[in-house]
Motif scaffolding. Structure first.
Motif, PDB file in Angstrom:
ATOM      1  N   LEU A  32     -71.528  12.731 -10.137  1.00 42.74           N
ATOM      2  CA  LEU A  32     -72.625  12.338 -11.034  1.00 42.74           C
ATOM      3  C   LEU A  32     -73.986  12.456 -10.355  1.00 42.74           C
ATOM      4  O   LEU A  32     -75.023  12.422 -11.012  1.00 42.74           O
ATOM      5  CB  LEU A  32     -72.414  10.888 -11.509  1.00 42.74           C
ATOM      6  CG  LEU A  32     -71.211  10.657 -12.429  1.00 42.74           C
ATOM      7  CD1 LEU A  32     -70.950   9.164 -12.607  1.00 42.74           C
ATOM      8  CD2 LEU A  32     -71.419  11.322 -13.779  1.00 42.74           C
ATOM      9  N   ASP A  33     -73.965  12.583  -9.022  1.00 45.33           N
ATOM     10  CA  ASP A  33     -75.207  12.587  -8.252  1.00 45.33           C
ATOM     11  C   ASP A  33     -75.768  14.000  -8.142  1.00 45.33           C
ATOM     12  O   ASP A  33     -75.699  14.628  -7.094  1.00 45.33           O
ATOM     13  CB  ASP A  33     -74.928  12.000  -6.858  1.00 45.33           C
ATOM     14  CG  ASP A  33     -76.209  11.705  -6.107  1.00 45.33           C
ATOM     15  OD1 ASP A  33     -77.295  11.854  -6.711  1.00 45.33           O
ATOM     16  OD2 ASP A  33     -76.130  11.327  -4.929  1.00 45.33           O
ATOM     17  N   PHE A  35     -78.726  14.864  -8.012  1.00 43.22           N
ATOM     18  CA  PHE A  35     -79.940  14.934  -7.194  1.00 43.22           C
ATOM     19  C   PHE A  35     -79.641  14.697  -5.721  1.00 43.22           C
ATOM     20  O   PHE A  35     -80.514  14.775  -4.888  1.00 43.22           O
ATOM     21  CB  PHE A  35     -80.981  13.916  -7.679  1.00 43.22           C
ATOM     22  CG  PHE A  35     -81.530  14.265  -9.025  1.00 43.22           C
ATOM     23  CD1 PHE A  35     -82.663  15.062  -9.133  1.00 43.22           C
ATOM     24  CD2 PHE A  35     -80.914  13.839 -10.185  1.00 43.22           C
ATOM     25  CE1 PHE A  35     -83.170  15.411 -10.372  1.00 43.22           C
ATOM     26  CE2 PHE A  35     -81.404  14.170 -11.432  1.00 43.22           C
ATOM     27  CZ  PHE A  35     -82.540  14.966 -11.528  1.00 43.22           C
ATOM     28  N   GLY A  36     -78.393  14.367  -5.401  1.00 45.41           N
ATOM     29  CA  GLY A  36     -78.025  14.134  -4.007  1.00 45.41           C
ATOM     30  C   GLY A  36     -77.091  15.226  -3.529  1.00 45.41           C
ATOM     31  O   GLY A  36     -77.266  16.402  -3.825  1.00 45.41           O
ATOM     32  N   ASP A  39     -70.898  16.789  -5.594  1.00 42.34           N
ATOM     33  CA  ASP A  39     -69.484  17.052  -5.324  1.00 42.34           C
ATOM     34  C   ASP A  39     -68.791  17.509  -6.611  1.00 42.34           C
ATOM     35  O   ASP A  39     -68.593  16.707  -7.521  1.00 42.34           O
ATOM     36  CB  ASP A  39     -68.830  15.758  -4.804  1.00 42.34           C
ATOM     37  CG  ASP A  39     -67.348  15.960  -4.450  1.00 42.34           C
ATOM     38  OD1 ASP A  39     -66.787  17.018  -4.793  1.00 42.34           O
ATOM     39  OD2 ASP A  39     -66.779  15.054  -3.826  1.00 42.34           O
TER      40      ASP A  39
END
Lengths: 141, 143
Positions: A32-33, A35-36, A39
């Motif tokens: 879900l990330d 912006f990071g 995965d």
């Protein structure tokens, strides 16, 4: 037969969640990330699960009844209701916050420690709160 | 290695799908975790409680048994922040029941049936999940 189907289905669901790494909250949050450190594993899990299910739906269309009797689930209305939209967004917010959804939270119960228990307990409270909510204003649609 | 997790994901996903196929073709039911559990919690699924209880028993016991046999431990990386766990649990339980499904029911079973509702629900919870991680991780820094 029904009991064997229920037990084996739950067991395969749990095994699949374990093997796929979906009991690892950091994998779910990693998906879900965007912006990071993104995965993509969850896409493989979802894609892998959809494949046998799509075949199963096809088979169900050609069969009269499930193997243990009864009927196949009727095709639900295709209406996108406010309940569906709002509920899914509330669900998604919690899913992102802890990286857990109902299936994995139960699959991880035996090794998730007090944290897993607290999440499941809170989830059950949330499920109970949804009963009056569906009956009143939110349940109108 | 990152790529290895994709293979485990795919294999695990296929096993999840076979589980869902057995539930559908065997019992004529949709394998949705929040539906199976929620029906027991609020009593709406009283008539087939045995199916639900056995499904949940398998769901909890199989990972435990597998880990015990191979002598491994599973990583959950679950947060130890009680407020986060309580808030997230309530949101997940409430939202999934309001929407009549979660990642397994709407996601796996709905999309594979090309159900418009399943596809829409998946889009909504993916969007909200992305915003949630963005907000709580990158903006507020609580997770």
């Amino acid at each position: 037969m029904r009991r064997i189907f229920s037990l084996s289905s739950g067991a395969l669901f749990g095994l699949g969640l374990l093997i796929s790494g979906m009991v690892d909250t950091s994998r779910v949050q990693g998906w879900l990330d965007t912006f990071g450190d993104w995965d993509p594993t969850l896409a493989f899990v979802l894609g892998g699960a959809i494949l046998p299910m799509a075949i199963a739906w096809r088979i169900s269309e050609k069969r009269q009844a499930p193997l243990s009797g009864g009927t196949f689930p009727a095709r639900p209305t295709q209406k996108i209701t406010p309940d569906l939209a709002l509920g899914s967004m509330i669900f998604g917010a919690g899913w992102g916050l802890a990286g857990l959804c109902p299936g994995p939270s139960f699959a991880a119960l035996s090794f998730g420690g007090w944290e897993g228990l607290l999440f499941v307990g809170s989830m059950i409270v949330g499920m109970l709160l949804a009963v009056p909510a569906k009956r009143t204003r939110l349940g109108m649609a | 290695m990152v790529e290895q997790s994709y293979i485990y994901g795919l294999v695990g996903g296929l096993i999840i799908g076979v589980g869902g196929a057995i539930y559908l073709l065997g019992n004529g039911r949709i394998m949705g975790a929040s539906g199976v559990i929620g029906g027991l919690v609020d009593g709406s699924g009283r008539s087939d409680w045995r199916d639900r209880a056995l499904f949940i028993a398998g769901l909890i016991a199989a990972p435990w048994l597998a880990l015990t046999i191979i002598g491994a431990e599973a990583e959950t990386n679950i947060t130890s922040n009680p407020s986060v766990l309580i808030a997230a649990g309530i949101l997940v339980g409430f939202g999934a029941r309001l929407a009549n499904g979660c990642t397994s029911g709407h996601g796996v079973c709905g999309i594979s049936r090309l159900s418009l509702r399943g596809i829409a629900a998946t889009a909504f919870y993916l969007l909200a999940g992305g915003v949630s991680v963005l907000l709580f991780k990158h903006v507020l820094g609580v997770i």
